[in-house]
Scaffold this motif. Structure first.
Motif, PDB file in Angstrom:
ATOM      1  N   UNK A  31      39.604  40.433  47.931  1.00 37.69           N
ATOM      2  CA  UNK A  31      39.819  39.844  49.248  1.00 37.69           C
ATOM      3  C   UNK A  31      38.830  40.376  50.276  1.00 37.69           C
ATOM      4  N   UNK A  32      37.789  41.053  49.837  1.00 39.30           N
ATOM      5  CA  UNK A  32      36.808  41.630  50.739  1.00 39.30           C
ATOM      6  C   UNK A  32      35.838  40.557  51.228  1.00 39.30           C
ATOM      7  N   UNK A  33      35.548  40.575  52.499  1.00 38.26           N
ATOM      8  CA  UNK A  33      34.616  39.595  53.059  1.00 38.26           C
ATOM      9  C   UNK A  33      33.182  39.877  52.649  1.00 38.26           C
ATOM     10  N   UNK A  34      32.855  41.153  52.477  1.00 33.52           N
ATOM     11  CA  UNK A  34      31.493  41.532  52.139  1.00 33.52           C
ATOM     12  C   UNK A  34      31.210  41.319  50.659  1.00 33.52           C
ATOM     13  N   UNK A  35      29.942  41.095  50.351  1.00 34.33           N
ATOM     14  CA  UNK A  35      29.530  40.944  48.965  1.00 34.33           C
ATOM     15  C   UNK A  35      29.371  42.291  48.269  1.00 34.33           C
ATOM     16  N   UNK A  36      29.149  43.329  49.050  1.00 34.53           N
ATOM     17  CA  UNK A  36      28.959  44.656  48.477  1.00 34.53           C
ATOM     18  C   UNK A  36      30.305  45.284  48.135  1.00 34.53           C
ATOM     19  N   UNK A  37      30.502  45.728  46.889  1.00 35.01           N
ATOM     20  CA  UNK A  37      31.797  46.279  46.472  1.00 35.01           C
ATOM     21  C   UNK A  37      31.937  47.764  46.780  1.00 35.01           C
ATOM     22  N   UNK A  39      32.404  48.756  50.410  1.00 31.52           N
ATOM     23  CA  UNK A  39      33.007  48.905  51.722  1.00 31.52           C
ATOM     24  C   UNK A  39      33.805  47.658  52.045  1.00 31.52           C
ATOM     25  N   UNK A  40      35.041  47.875  52.475  1.00 34.20           N
ATOM     26  CA  UNK A  40      35.919  46.758  52.838  1.00 34.20           C
ATOM     27  C   UNK A  40      35.670  46.414  54.294  1.00 34.20           C
ATOM     28  N   UNK A  41      35.106  45.220  54.538  1.00 32.43           N
ATOM     29  CA  UNK A  41      34.730  44.818  55.895  1.00 32.43           C
ATOM     30  C   UNK A  41      35.714  43.855  56.537  1.00 32.43           C
ATOM     31  N   UNK A  42      36.618  43.293  55.757  1.00 36.24           N
ATOM     32  CA  UNK A  42      37.581  42.360  56.329  1.00 36.24           C
ATOM     33  C   UNK A  42      38.218  41.489  55.266  1.00 36.24           C
ATOM     34  N   UNK A  43      39.390  40.950  55.613  1.00 39.73           N
ATOM     35  CA  UNK A  43      40.128  40.113  54.662  1.00 39.73           C
ATOM     36  C   UNK A  43      39.540  38.712  54.632  1.00 39.73           C
ATOM     37  N   UNK A  44      39.349  38.183  53.417  1.00 40.69           N
ATOM     38  CA  UNK A  44      38.797  36.843  53.264  1.00 40.69           C
ATOM     39  C   UNK A  44      39.167  36.286  51.896  1.00 40.69           C
ATOM     40  N   UNK A  45      39.293  34.970  51.838  1.00 37.70           N
ATOM     41  CA  UNK A  45      39.575  34.275  50.580  1.00 37.70           C
ATOM     42  C   UNK A  45      38.361  33.499  50.072  1.00 37.70           C
ATOM     43  N   UNK A  46      37.180  33.815  50.604  1.00 40.63           N
ATOM     44  CA  UNK A  46      36.018  32.999  50.257  1.00 40.63           C
ATOM     45  C   UNK A  46      35.600  33.168  48.806  1.00 40.63           C
ATOM     46  N   UNK A  47      35.908  34.338  48.201  1.00 35.47           N
ATOM     47  CA  UNK A  47      35.506  34.542  46.813  1.00 35.47           C
ATOM     48  C   UNK A  47      36.386  33.740  45.862  1.00 35.47           C
ATOM     49  N   UNK A 228      29.234  39.638  41.734  1.00 32.57           N
ATOM     50  CA  UNK A 228      29.835  39.401  43.043  1.00 32.57           C
ATOM     51  C   UNK A 228      31.347  39.627  42.973  1.00 32.57           C
ATOM     52  N   UNK A 229      32.009  39.767  44.127  1.00 36.16           N
ATOM     53  CA  UNK A 229      33.485  39.887  44.127  1.00 36.16           C
ATOM     54  C   UNK A 229      34.190  38.666  43.556  1.00 36.16           C
ATOM     55  N   UNK A 230      33.457  37.630  43.203  1.00 33.31           N
ATOM     56  CA  UNK A 230      34.042  36.482  42.523  1.00 33.31           C
ATOM     57  C   UNK A 230      34.689  36.907  41.210  1.00 33.31           C
TER      58      UNK A 230
END
Length: 257
Positions: A31-37, A39-47, A228-230
């Motif tokens: 659920x991380x907004x950033x692509x880098x695994x 640091x958690x930068x924010x909640x997101x469902x884009x992956x 990727x976080x995918x």
């Protein structure tokens, strides 16, 4: 450690913490907004949205599921019949046969993959789903065979003998008496074999064709360009599906009891 030791709870908690921490990290970073695994930068469902639109990844997942189910079905038949046959023979070479039956588990995967690749090349078989199915069946059979063989060792042979005395033929005695008693072992061995089939990378790389990709191979090849976080989203979905199946099975079992 003693059962009533004050460190027993701490010790068990530490073990479970180390076991399940990686799984929790995977779920959180899906659920991380950033692509880098890192640091958690924010909640997101884009992956999860990226995963839904990734046809290659979904196709690889479907191929792995089909391969896992087919290899388990074939392995269940071969492993069950092999275990029953080994339990009924009394040859001097029985120990050697039992050792040979679990030999694929003892051979390193890279060696087994190379041998299977050379064997399929000698037979002029086109590399693809068929070679993957044969290769996965080779290392899935021992898991089911060992489970069923252990169950047969603890089963009273007088049960099947009583069925034969009452007029049942060999096939009916096996179908009505032996098979229902060993079915839990067949199911547990098949589930273990399915998990190993879904997880296999080394053997699949050697016996896979150029036009087919399984999920582990797809993830492995993405390591060259970066994962990727995918992948974390896919792992989370698979974990949720596994938990749902386990909960449903537990509820059905509890209701039957």
């Amino acid at each position: 450690m003693k059962k009533n030791s004050r460190f027993a709870g701490f010790y068990m908690g530490l073990i479970f913490f180390l076991m399940y921490l990686p799984i929790v990290v995977v779920i959180v970073f899906s659920f991380n907004e950033s692509k880098l695994p890192v640091k958690f930068t924010g909640f997101s469902l884009k992956w999860y949205q990226e995963l839904i639109h990734d046809r290659a990844m979904l196709e690889a997942l479907v191929n792995s599921l089909i391969l896992g189910v087919l290899s388990c079905l074939v392995s269940a038949v071969i492993g069950t019949l092999g275990a029953v046959g080994l339990s009924r023979i009394h040859w001097k070479s029985k120990g050697a046969l039992e050792y040979i039956s679990i030999l694929p588990l003892m051979i390193p995967e890279i060696i087994l993959g190379m041998v299977l690749m050379a064997f399929f090349y000698m037979l002029n078989l086109p590399f693809g789903m068929l070679t993957l199915l044969i290769g996965h069946t080779v290392f899935c059979v021992p898991y089911i065979l060992m489970e069923v063989k252990a169950r047969l060792a603890g089963m009273d042979p007088a049960l099947e003998e009583a069925a034969r005395d009452l007029g049942a033929g060999p096939f009916r005695a096996f179908r009505d008496i032996t098979l229902p008693l060993i079915m839990p072992a067949v199911i547990s061995g098949s589930l273990l074999a399915f998990a190993m089939s879904m997880d296999d990378v080394v053997i699949s790389i050697f016996v896979n064709g150029p036009r087919l990709s399984t999920l582990p191979i797809k993830v492995y090849t993405q390591l060259k360009t970066g994962v990727t976080p995918e992948i974390n989203a896919l792992c989370t979905i698979l974990l949720a599906a596994t938990l749902i199946i386990f909960i449903v099975y537990s509820l059905i079992t509890k209701k039957k009891k």
